[in-house]
Design an enzyme around this catalytic site. Structure first.
Site, short mmCIF file in Angstrom:
data_model
loop_
_atom_site.label_atom_id
_atom_site.label_comp_id
_atom_site.label_asym_id
_atom_site.label_seq_id
_atom_site.Cartn_x
_atom_site.Cartn_y
_atom_site.Cartn_z
N LYS A 58 -1.13 4.11 -2.71
CA LYS A 58 -2.49 4.64 -2.54
C LYS A 58 -3.49 3.49 -2.52
O LYS A 58 -3.83 2.92 -3.56
CB LYS A 58 -2.86 5.60 -3.69
CG LYS A 58 -4.08 6.43 -3.33
CD LYS A 58 -4.90 6.86 -4.51
CE LYS A 58 -5.98 5.91 -4.87
NZ LYS A 58 -7.02 5.66 -3.86
N GLU A 103 -2.72 -4.20 -14.01
CA GLU A 103 -3.42 -5.45 -13.70
C GLU A 103 -4.90 -5.09 -13.66
O GLU A 103 -5.37 -4.47 -12.70
CB GLU A 103 -2.98 -5.99 -12.33
CG GLU A 103 -1.51 -6.30 -12.23
CD GLU A 103 -1.05 -7.46 -13.09
OE1 GLU A 103 -1.90 -8.16 -13.67
OE2 GLU A 103 0.17 -7.65 -13.20
N CYS A 112 -10.67 -10.37 -9.61
CA CYS A 112 -10.35 -10.21 -11.03
C CYS A 112 -10.17 -11.56 -11.71
O CYS A 112 -10.35 -11.68 -12.91
CB CYS A 112 -9.10 -9.36 -11.19
SG CYS A 112 -7.74 -9.96 -10.21
N GLU A 127 -17.56 -7.60 -16.84
CA GLU A 127 -17.12 -8.09 -15.53
C GLU A 127 -18.19 -7.73 -14.51
O GLU A 127 -18.46 -6.55 -14.28
CB GLU A 127 -15.79 -7.42 -15.19
CG GLU A 127 -15.17 -7.97 -13.94
CD GLU A 127 -13.82 -7.34 -13.65
OE1 GLU A 127 -13.67 -6.12 -13.84
OE2 GLU A 127 -12.92 -8.07 -13.21
P1 NDP Z 1 -10.95 1.15 -9.81
O1 NDP Z 1 -10.26 1.06 -11.11
O2 NDP Z 1 -12.14 1.95 -9.66
O3 NDP Z 1 -9.93 1.65 -8.68
C1 NDP Z 1 -8.65 1.08 -8.48
C2 NDP Z 1 -7.75 2.09 -7.80
O4 NDP Z 1 -7.55 3.18 -8.69
C3 NDP Z 1 -8.35 2.69 -6.52
O5 NDP Z 1 -7.31 2.89 -5.59
C4 NDP Z 1 -8.93 4.00 -7.01
O6 NDP Z 1 -9.03 4.97 -5.99
C5 NDP Z 1 -7.88 4.39 -8.04
N1 NDP Z 1 -8.34 5.36 -9.04
C6 NDP Z 1 -9.62 5.67 -9.40
N2 NDP Z 1 -9.63 6.63 -10.35
C7 NDP Z 1 -8.34 6.93 -10.61
C8 NDP Z 1 -7.69 7.84 -11.50
N3 NDP Z 1 -8.38 8.63 -12.33
N4 NDP Z 1 -6.34 7.88 -11.52
C9 NDP Z 1 -5.63 7.07 -10.71
N5 NDP Z 1 -6.17 6.22 -9.82
C10 NDP Z 1 -7.52 6.12 -9.79
O7 NDP Z 1 -11.18 -0.38 -9.40
P2 NDP Z 1 -11.90 -0.93 -8.11
O8 NDP Z 1 -11.24 -0.41 -6.88
O9 NDP Z 1 -13.34 -0.74 -8.30
O10 NDP Z 1 -11.49 -2.46 -8.19
C11 NDP Z 1 -12.14 -3.35 -8.96
C12 NDP Z 1 -11.44 -3.57 -10.30
O11 NDP Z 1 -10.09 -3.98 -10.09
C13 NDP Z 1 -12.06 -4.69 -11.09
O12 NDP Z 1 -12.25 -4.31 -12.42
C14 NDP Z 1 -11.05 -5.82 -11.00
O13 NDP Z 1 -11.08 -6.71 -12.06
C15 NDP Z 1 -9.77 -5.09 -10.92
N6 NDP Z 1 -8.78 -5.93 -10.26
C16 NDP Z 1 -7.78 -6.44 -11.04
C17 NDP Z 1 -6.85 -7.30 -10.48
C18 NDP Z 1 -5.75 -7.83 -11.31
O14 NDP Z 1 -4.73 -8.22 -10.74
N7 NDP Z 1 -5.83 -7.87 -12.61
C19 NDP Z 1 -6.92 -7.71 -9.09
C20 NDP Z 1 -7.99 -7.09 -8.37
C21 NDP Z 1 -8.88 -6.22 -8.97
P3 NDP Z 1 -10.38 5.25 -5.15
O15 NDP Z 1 -11.18 3.99 -5.23
O16 NDP Z 1 -9.88 5.55 -3.80
O17 NDP Z 1 -11.04 6.40 -5.79
#
Ligand code: NDP
Length: 453
Positions: A157, A232, A266, A356
């Site tokens: 997803k 992550e 991140c 962040e």
């Molecule tokens: P989110 O946590 O908002 O979303 C990440 C993914 O989770 C998206 O595909 C989102 O779907 C999905 N999602 C949202 N709500 C749910 C739920 N209730 N249950 C399951 N899946 C869900 O993060 P962002 O997309 O805003 O990305 C930014 C964040 O990711 C930052 O905090 C960053 O630090 C972190 N990140 C961490 C990395 C690492 O390796 N540690 C690398 C890159 C980013 P949708 O958006 O389609 O609703």
């Protein structure tokens, strides 16, 4: 009849729509899990050399279609094209790495009385992969590579904002000869499709990359079926610069360690910790280097930083900057979700140093000595990445051992390579991606005892 919902995908540099896709819901998620489940029995039996060959072909197809994938990613995320090419290049390397890993991930024999004890590495079954919008195809490959190498089938997803590269990758998966049903991609909202994957009884594991907040929800949801999770999550990494460092090199590199991908990284070293005795000199060099970051049209070859992902995200980023910053760069006016490179002087207690930002805003913080640097760097709930700049080798290793973080670089700001483990400590998550370590998260150890006496 169910109403047809769609996902409008927008180019963040122009605000123009670039795709209108059918949105998946619970029904489509269940169907994708069922397809993956059906495909699992045959996929796990594919001979290791054949599975390796299929992954190698996928890597080659990513290389052959690299320019197209890079353009898709650049348009969808607003990434500068040069950077997007590098990211797609890494995707190919990741699949090559895991093609080579298929037959190098094996069990052991353990001396016991009365027989032979052996372990096997078994695939888990159907795994759900949930990825964010900042490095969509890259992070997808970090999970797909080890998941497929271990013999799992997957439902991927992507974030709703950036689904295009995952959809193209799924076509290449089939072109490579990987059977139908082994890789399934769903475009739909996290709170519906993501949550269903997390709770689905036929999904054995969730590989999640995203925010710490959603990671917490994933962990809670997974508890219902005792699902395995790899998380992550976010970061607030420190770039620690000692007075005995090569200050010119450290300052020239520092802007790219936080403004790369417009700070939506991140691993962003968004807290720049500088030893007080070198503070004024370093800050002068840092401002000059930040002024040099080329912000603008992502399609231009020379561009180094593009826009943010959305208007809403730009508002969040802007909320971190009160008053006059130490430095604010230029950014295009007009359409697009632009935000300039910004440096602010801060203490580690300020909001900009604690949360962040996920945008091009760096907090510059002075420290007194080595012990103070370690104290400040560790004073955060996160622990993902970080850098140490010093010419003193013993100090570099002392500080590296003392920092509570998963990935560190000394006299460098690079965090990820296909062959080395990547992941966080503390609230940045757990489990490791990349390298041979990632295979642990996509397989289970089975122990078998054969009595011979
Ligand atoms: P989110 O946590 O908002 O979303 C990440 C993914 O989770 C998206 O595909 C989102 O779907 C999905 N999602 C949202 N709500 C749910 C739920 N209730 N249950 C399951 N899946 C869900 O993060 P962002 O997309 O805003 O990305 C930014 C964040 O990711 C930052 O905090 C960053 O630090 C972190 N990140 C961490 C990395 C690492 O390796 N540690 C690398 C890159 C980013 P949708 O958006 O389609 O609703």
């Amino acid at each position: 009849m169910r109403q047809r919902n769609t996902v409008l995908v927008v180019n963040p540099a122009t605000e123009e729509p670039i795709a209108d896709l059918e949105q998946a819901g619970v029904e489509e998620t269940d169907a994708a899990v069922a397809r993956a489940r059906e495909a699992f029995a045959a996929w796990r039996r594919v001979a290791p050399t054949d599975r390796a060959q299929l992954l190698r072909r996928l890597a080659t197809l990513v290389e052959e279609n690299g320019e197209e994938l890079a353009r898709i990613e650049s348009q969808n995320v607003g990434k500068p094209i040069a950077g997007a090419r590098g990211e797609v290049g890494m995707v190919a390397q990741v699949f090559h790495f895991y093609a080579g890993a298929v037959d190098k991930h094996y069990g052991e024999t353990i001396p016991v009385a009365g027989g032979v004890d052996m372990t096997f590495r078994e695939p888990l079954g159907v795994v759900g992969l949930i990825v964010p919008w900042n490095f969509p195809i890259n992070i997808a490959s970090w999970k797909l590579g080890p998941a497929l190498a271990c013999g799992n089938t997957v439902v991927l997803k992507p974030a709703e904002l950036t689904p295009l590269s995952a959809l193209r990758l799924a076509e290449l998966v089939l072109d490579a000869g990987i059977p139908e049903g082994v890789v399934n991609v769903l475009v739909g909202p996290g709170r519906i499709v993501g949550q269903r994957l997390v709770e689905h009884p036929d999904v054995a594991k969730i590989g999640f990359t995203g925010s710490t907040e959603v990671g917490r929800t994933v962990m809670q949801g997974a508890a219902g079926t005792i699902k395995r999770v790899t998380l992550e999550l976010g970061g607030k990494s420190a770039n620690v610069v000692f007075a005995d460092a090569d200050l010119e090199r450290a300052a020239a590199a520092a802007p790219y360690a936080v403004f790369d991908n417009a700070g939506q990284d991140c691993c962003a070293r968004s807290r720049i910790l500088v030893e007080r005795s070198a503070y004024d000199r370093f800050v002068g060099l840092l401002v000059d280097a930040t002024r040099g970051v080329k912000v603008g049209d992502p399609t231009e070859e020379a561009t180094e930083m593009g826009p943010l992902i959305s208007a809403q995200h730009r508002e969040t980023v802007a909320s971190f900057v009160d008053g006059e910053p130490l430095f604010r760069g230029d950014a295009p006016n007009g359409r697009g979700f632009w935000y300039p490179c910004t440096l602010v002087e801060a203490t580690n207690e300020d909001r900009v140093a604690r949360e962040e930002v996920f945008g091009p805003v760096a907090a510059v913080i002075p420290f007194a000595d080595e012990a103070d640097a370690i104290r400040i760097a560790n004073d955060t709930p996160y622990g993902l990445s970080g850098s140490i700049w010093t010419e003193n080798g013993a100090r570099a290793l002392r500080v590296a051992r003392a920092l509570e973080t998963g990935v560190l670089s000394i006299n460098s700001n690079s965090s990820v390579r296909p062959s080395t483990p990547f992941g966080g400590s503390k609230q940045s998550g757990f489990g490791r991606e990349l390298g041979m370590h990632a295979l642990e998260g996509y397989s289970e150890v089975k122990n078998v005892y054969l009595a011979t006496d």
